[in-house]
Scaffold this motif. Structure first.
Motif, PDB file in Angstrom:
ATOM      1  N   GLU A  64       0.850  -1.186   0.000  1.00  0.00           N
ATOM      2  CA  GLU A  64       0.000   0.000   0.000  1.00  0.00           C
ATOM      3  C   GLU A  64       0.889   1.240   0.000  1.00  0.00           C
ATOM      4  OE1 GLU A  64      -4.230   0.984   0.088  1.00  0.00           O
ATOM      5  OE2 GLU A  64      -3.193  -0.952   0.030  1.00  0.00           O
ATOM      6  N   VAL A  65       0.612   2.169  -0.908  1.00  0.00           N
ATOM      7  CA  VAL A  65       1.398   3.402  -0.995  1.00  0.00           C
ATOM      8  C   VAL A  65       0.456   4.607  -1.022  1.00  0.00           C
ATOM      9  CG1 VAL A  65       3.322   2.282  -2.194  1.00  0.00           C
ATOM     10  CG2 VAL A  65       1.488   3.317  -3.518  1.00  0.00           C
ATOM     11  N   PRO A  66       0.895   5.762  -0.503  1.00  0.00           N
ATOM     12  CA  PRO A  66       0.034   6.949  -0.520  1.00  0.00           C
ATOM     13  C   PRO A  66      -0.217   7.452  -1.934  1.00  0.00           C
ATOM     14  CG  PRO A  66       1.891   7.216   1.010  1.00  0.00           C
ATOM     15  CD  PRO A  66       2.179   6.010   0.183  1.00  0.00           C
ATOM     16  N   THR A  67      -1.419   7.944  -2.178  1.00  0.00           N
ATOM     17  CA  THR A  67      -1.750   8.535  -3.472  1.00  0.00           C
ATOM     18  C   THR A  67      -1.132   9.923  -3.564  1.00  0.00           C
ATOM     19  OG1 THR A  67      -3.844   7.341  -3.482  1.00  0.00           O
ATOM     20  CG2 THR A  67      -3.623   9.174  -5.029  1.00  0.00           C
ATOM     21  N   PRO A  68      -0.290  10.190  -4.561  1.00  0.00           N
ATOM     22  CA  PRO A  68       0.340  11.512  -4.658  1.00  0.00           C
ATOM     23  C   PRO A  68      -0.637  12.580  -5.121  1.00  0.00           C
ATOM     24  CG  PRO A  68       0.971  10.153  -6.518  1.00  0.00           C
ATOM     25  CD  PRO A  68       0.160   9.271  -5.616  1.00  0.00           C
ATOM     26  N   GLU A  69      -0.333  13.821  -4.774  1.00  0.00           N
ATOM     27  CA  GLU A  69      -1.104  14.952  -5.268  1.00  0.00           C
ATOM     28  C   GLU A  69      -0.854  15.132  -6.761  1.00  0.00           C
ATOM     29  OE1 GLU A  69      -3.195  17.125  -3.682  1.00  0.00           O
ATOM     30  OE2 GLU A  69      -3.067  15.955  -1.828  1.00  0.00           O
ATOM     31  N   LEU A  70      -1.900  15.517  -7.502  1.00  0.00           N
ATOM     32  CA  LEU A  70      -1.744  15.783  -8.927  1.00  0.00           C
ATOM     33  C   LEU A  70      -1.139  17.156  -9.150  1.00  0.00           C
ATOM     34  CD1 LEU A  70      -4.849  14.576 -10.970  1.00  0.00           C
ATOM     35  CD2 LEU A  70      -2.545  13.631 -10.929  1.00  0.00           C
ATOM     36  N   GLY A  71      -0.214  17.234 -10.097  1.00  0.00           N
ATOM     37  CA  GLY A  71       0.342  18.511 -10.489  1.00  0.00           C
ATOM     38  C   GLY A  71      -0.277  19.013 -11.778  1.00  0.00           C
ATOM     39  N   PRO A  72       0.089  20.209 -12.206  1.00  0.00           N
ATOM     40  CA  PRO A  72      -0.412  20.747 -13.477  1.00  0.00           C
ATOM     41  C   PRO A  72      -0.055  19.817 -14.642  1.00  0.00           C
ATOM     42  CG  PRO A  72       0.672  22.461 -12.211  1.00  0.00           C
ATOM     43  CD  PRO A  72       0.955  21.174 -11.506  1.00  0.00           C
ATOM     44  N   GLY A  73      -1.025  19.642 -15.542  1.00  0.00           N
ATOM     45  CA  GLY A  73      -0.769  18.837 -16.731  1.00  0.00           C
ATOM     46  C   GLY A  73      -0.733  17.347 -16.488  1.00  0.00           C
ATOM     47  N   GLU A  74      -1.170  16.902 -15.312  1.00  0.00           N
ATOM     48  CA  GLU A  74      -1.110  15.479 -14.988  1.00  0.00           C
ATOM     49  C   GLU A  74      -2.509  14.862 -14.912  1.00  0.00           C
ATOM     50  OE1 GLU A  74       3.054  15.219 -12.436  1.00  0.00           O
ATOM     51  OE2 GLU A  74       1.146  15.259 -11.338  1.00  0.00           O
ATOM     52  N   ALA A  75      -2.547  13.544 -14.917  1.00  0.00           N
ATOM     53  CA  ALA A  75      -3.808  12.818 -14.779  1.00  0.00           C
ATOM     54  C   ALA A  75      -3.609  11.650 -13.830  1.00  0.00           C
ATOM     55  CB  ALA A  75      -4.294  12.315 -16.140  1.00  0.00           C
ATOM     56  N   LEU A  76      -4.652  11.362 -13.057  1.00  0.00           N
ATOM     57  CA  LEU A  76      -4.684  10.185 -12.195  1.00  0.00           C
ATOM     58  C   LEU A  76      -5.555   9.151 -12.890  1.00  0.00           C
ATOM     59  CD1 LEU A  76      -3.933   8.989  -9.350  1.00  0.00           C
ATOM     60  CD2 LEU A  76      -6.183   9.799  -8.599  1.00  0.00           C
TER      61      LEU A  76
END
Length: 451
Positions: A64-76
């Motif tokens: 299990e790993v933490p979900t990173p914050e999205l930056g500009p120009g990125e997609a989850l």
């Protein structure tokens, strides 16, 4: 995560899957997810061992790993399926160096990239899934879009990248030189890595072409690679494998004449099923290009060249599609025709190539280095898949928890084509939206299954 999976599964059999998937925008993003990782604390675990003896199963872990914050120009993206590439094998055995050095270097670039410099590395450079969220500035993609991801991560802040993005000084391979890769339930990508998922393919089939199909396209078809044309004789090493299986299809589709080199009767038969007529089983014919660890056997180069001419009616290869590296490179340079091109990547049998330069310079041959593909090339390669001109080469799939075994099989060359990994997908065969088109290509899609 279960809510996300249920929303995606609701699209199965729906007459309006897009409407079902649009509901993902209203679901919360999980705080963590399961991913396949290597750990910084393990980087010395194989010290002193021969490459062949290093076992990916000991280094790859699902955690299990933490979900990173999205930056500009990125997609989850919610990842339904991924696949094994040789870069994941390299990562898992910490060769040619631990990938944490890549993550540290990337982490120094900016405050945003610092997210990637972690004591664990979520690996994987293929993915098929559904967009969950997009970061600021993303306009082409939205939550609910079914996508595949190519593995070029590039900053594009330098002028050098605007002629060919592969020349950008901040060009990296996602999931190998960056964190948050595709062998996981979620992944973070740049929006310009996304492409439409081919509608006639299942999740695991759609995930599998990504890296190798794009790599083969640039290496063989693009003007940045060999610029293949109709009638070219193309020698393809490992012609039923991850890279070679796509190169064989592109050669056939482009009017070239592939000469397929394989290592077993089963692999030879797969090449013939793809439509190739000229096949060399190097094991059955006993080709050994090295007398010992230090000495290549030029008599074997000549015998190999004679065998190629025997198959082609006297012609030498216009193009040699090289990726084994050390084991075969001397022979590749020798057998290419006068003025021919040896186009090379990967070097899965070793990075230190040796060849006799007389056969290069005196015969006006060219060696072209080729590395993955730019966005346009990846898009064109994916378009061929979406049109049913190139087909996936999935031979078998594993659950996420079995990724170590999947990587082990690729490391030991005990596989055919591509080995897929189901991430969120609970079974094979899900995600097909265009059943009519699929029915027209069913036998080609399943050509590698069970091998």
């Amino acid at each position: 995560m279960q809510d996300i999976l249920e929303a995606i599964m609701a699209a199965e059999g729906s007459s309006q899957p897009e409407r079902e998937l649009a509901g993902l925008a209203g679901l919360p993003v999980p705080e963590s997810y399961r991913g396949v990782v290597v750990r910084a604390e393990d980087t010395r675990m194989f010290d002193g061992m021969a490459t062949r003896d290093k076992d990916p199963r000991k280094a790859l872990h699902v955690q299990e790993v933490p979900t990173p914050e999205l930056g500009p120009g990125e997609a989850l993206v919610a990842v339904m399926a991924s696949a094994i590439n040789y870069n994941t094998v390299w990562t898992s055995i910490f060769e040619p160096l631990p990938t944490f050095k890549f993550l540290q270097r990337y982490g120094r670039l900016s405050e945003l990239t610092r997210r990637h410099d972690l004591p664990y590395h979520v690996v994987g450079s293929d993915a098929a899934g559904v967009v969950l969220r997009t970061g600021p500035g993303v306009t082409k993609w939205k939550a609910g879009d079914e996508v595949v991801a190519h593995c070029l991560s590039v900053e594009l802040e330098d002028s050098a990248g605007h002629d060919d993005t592969m020349l950008d000084p901040q060009q990296r391979i996602w999931g190998f030189e960056t964190n948050f890769g595709g062998l996981a339930e979620l992944t973070v990508v740049k929006a310009n890595q996304l492409m439409p998922k081919p509608r006639h393919l299942s999740w695991e089939e759609a995930a599998s072409p990504g890296l190798v199909n794009s790599t083969a396209y640039r290496q063989l078809v693009s003007h940045h690679g060999a610029n293949m044309k109709q009638g070219d004789v193309v020698l393809i090493w490992g012609a039923s494998g991850g890279l070679g299986g796509y190169a064989t299809q592109m050669a056939l589709g482009g009017g070239a004449i592939p000469v397929c080199v394989v290592s077993s009767p089963e692999k030879a038969e797969l090449c013939r099923k793809m439509g190739a007529e000229l096949v060399i089983d190097r094991t059955a014919e006993g080709f050994r290009f090295w007398k010992d660890e230090q000495t290549q056997d030029q008599d074997e180069w000549r015998r190999f060249g004679e065998r190629i001419r025997e198959l082609t009616g006297g012609e030498d290869p216009d193009i040699v599609f090289e990726h084994p590296g050390r084991e075969t490179f001397g022979a590749s340079v020798y057998v290419a025709k006068k003025g021919g091109t040896i186009v090379t990547c990967a070097s899965t049998s070793g990075f230190n190539h040796q060849y006799d330069n007389r056969y290069l310079w005196m015969h006006l041959k060219r060696i072209v280095g080729s590395h993955f593909a730019n966005y346009h090339e990846a898009w064109q390669a994916n378009r061929l898949v979406a049109l049913g001109k190139v087909h996936p080469t999935v031979s078998k799939t594993y659950a996420l928890e079995q990724t170590g075994q999947a990587a082990y099989e690729v490391h030991r060359n005990a596989h055919q084509g591509k080995v897929g990994v189901r991430c969120l997908a609970p079974a094979d065969g899900l995600g097909v939206r265009d059943t009519e088109m699929r029915s027209r290509h069913e036998s080609a899609i399943n050509r590698f299954r069970g091998h």
